[in-house]
Design an enzyme around this catalytic site. Structure first.
Site, PDB file in Angstrom:
ATOM      1  NE  ARG A   5      -2.768  -0.010   3.209  1.00  0.00           N
ATOM      2  CZ  ARG A   5      -3.156   0.338   4.447  1.00  0.00           C
ATOM      3  NH1 ARG A   5      -2.815  -0.530   5.407  1.00  0.00           N
ATOM      4  NH2 ARG A   5      -3.790   1.426   4.740  1.00  0.00           N
ATOM      5  CB  THR A  64     -10.501   3.133  18.625  1.00  0.00           C
ATOM      6  OG1 THR A  64      -9.983   1.695  18.079  1.00  0.00           O
ATOM      7  CG2 THR A  64     -11.799   2.631  19.231  1.00  0.00           C
ATOM      8  CB  SER A 123     -10.070  -1.396  16.707  1.00  0.00           C
ATOM      9  OG  SER A 123     -10.156  -2.694  17.249  1.00  0.00           O
ATOM     10  NE  ARG A 178     -10.999   4.107   8.002  1.00  0.00           N
ATOM     11  CZ  ARG A 178     -10.970   3.792   6.886  1.00  0.00           C
ATOM     12  NH1 ARG A 178     -12.487   3.991   6.263  1.00  0.00           N
ATOM     13  NH2 ARG A 178     -10.150   3.876   5.861  1.00  0.00           N
ATOM     14  CB  VAL A 236      -0.055   7.574  12.208  1.00  0.00           C
ATOM     15  CG1 VAL A 236       0.575   8.245  13.517  1.00  0.00           C
ATOM     16  CG2 VAL A 236       0.045   6.019  12.543  1.00  0.00           C
ATOM     17  NE  ARG A 290      -6.447   6.153  12.519  1.00  0.00           N
ATOM     18  CZ  ARG A 290      -7.118   4.776  12.866  1.00  0.00           C
ATOM     19  NH1 ARG A 290      -6.951   4.346  13.848  1.00  0.00           N
ATOM     20  NH2 ARG A 290      -7.544   3.955  11.668  1.00  0.00           N
TER      21      ARG A 290
END
Length: 308
Positions: A9, A123, A125, A145, A148, A151
């Site tokens: 990616r 999060t 998750s 979403r 890093v 966020r």
């Protein structure tokens, strides 16, 4: 000598992983080049991963490139790889595991337990959400979403009171200084494969398999086999909505596997811990899966969240 084409990616973290594979291959006397592929998961940050197909979206296009022969190996964050992959592919090698723990990131360095009731935790998750809600029911946990940097920018903009990110990713990107604290694994059980870079090949590509075997880290490969092995016992009951965690460690003679499953839309959760001889990992995997099943894992996993 044939050059090995490394598919990855295009995110900053994914490129770090691919470059690390390239470096290790070079140390093993193998030339390589990096081929960047933009995946659907990277393109859609406007909706939750679960609604567009889950973390498997980070893998699908790379597998298509393997099929088409435009790359020889695909490099993944192992926690993004579905527990069951098509038979024609193989997770052939694994780099040495980084810190598997989850990290608490809070711009003002406030411990999570000191935040006021109603604070919004970020999060993406379900696994983290389920464990945090169980431990800190006074907080609101909302989807977060982005890469890093995105966020952390959202945190600094005040959109969230704090966020939970993988320690390994922050450290690999030189952002360890953002970490306020680490969650002990027994408090917030990591995702299966967290902190592990996995290398996928076609089973028919013998050259690629031979090459990546040179950089395989055997203890990490064993942990990956155990963690993914527990998830595989539940087959298609697990999907992108599932709140599941498995973590395996060894001390050189024994294996210790912890597992966690939770009902996404409700309060129920179960845990299992088993240890045994390193020479028989399948027995420990079976024991953990059987224990979870005896506690009602099948019914719990079938209690799906109402989906959009």
């Amino acid at each position: 000598m044939t050059t090995i084409r490394i598919g990855t990616r295009g995110s900053q973290l994914a490129l770090w992983q691919a470059n690390e594979v390239s470096r290790l291959l070079a140390n093993a006397g193998v030339r390589s080049e990096i081929v960047t592929i933009r995946t659907t998961g990277d393109k859609r940050h406007d909706v939750s991963l679960a609604t567009i197909g889950g973390k498997g979206l980070f893998v699908k296009e790379l597998e298509e490139a393997l099929d088409q022969g435009t790359i020889d190996i695909a490099v993944h964050s192992l926690k993004d790889v579905p527990s069951i992959i098509p038979e024609r592919f193989s997770l052939t090698a694994f780099l040495e595991r980084a810190d598997p723990r989850d990290a608490w990131v809070q711009p003002d360095r406030i411990p999570i337990g000191d935040l006021p009731a109603g604070a919004v935790i970020g999060t993406s998750s379900p696994r983290r959400r389920a464990q945090i809600v169980a431990r800190y029911p006074q907080f609101s946990v909302e989807d977060m979403r982005g890469n890093v940097d995105t966020r952390i920018s959202k945190l600094r903009a005040g959109q969230y009171a704090g966020a939970i990110l993988a320690s390994a990713g922050l450290t690999r990107l030189g952002r360890q200084g953002e970490i306020t604290s680490w969650f002990p694994a027994e408090e917030l059980l990591p995702a299966a494969g967290q902190g592990i870079v996995g290398i996928e090949t076609l089973r028919t590509n013998k050259r690629a398999i031979e090459v990546v075997d040179r950089i395989n880290h055997a203890p990490t490969a064993l942990a990956a086999r155990c963690e993914r092995g527990v998830l595989q016992k539940f087959d298609t009951l697990l999907d992108c909505y599932s709140a599941a965690a498995v973590h395996a460690v060894s001390d050189g003679s024994e294996l210790f596997i912890r597992a966690f499953l939770a009902e996404v839309a409700g309060p129920r959760s179960i845990r299992s811990e088993r240890r045994g001889a390193m020479g028989d990992p399948d027995a420990i995997i079976d024991a953990v899966a059987s224990d979870l099943t005896s506690q009602g894992a099948l019914a719990l996993l079938q209690a799906k969240e109402v989906r959009p």
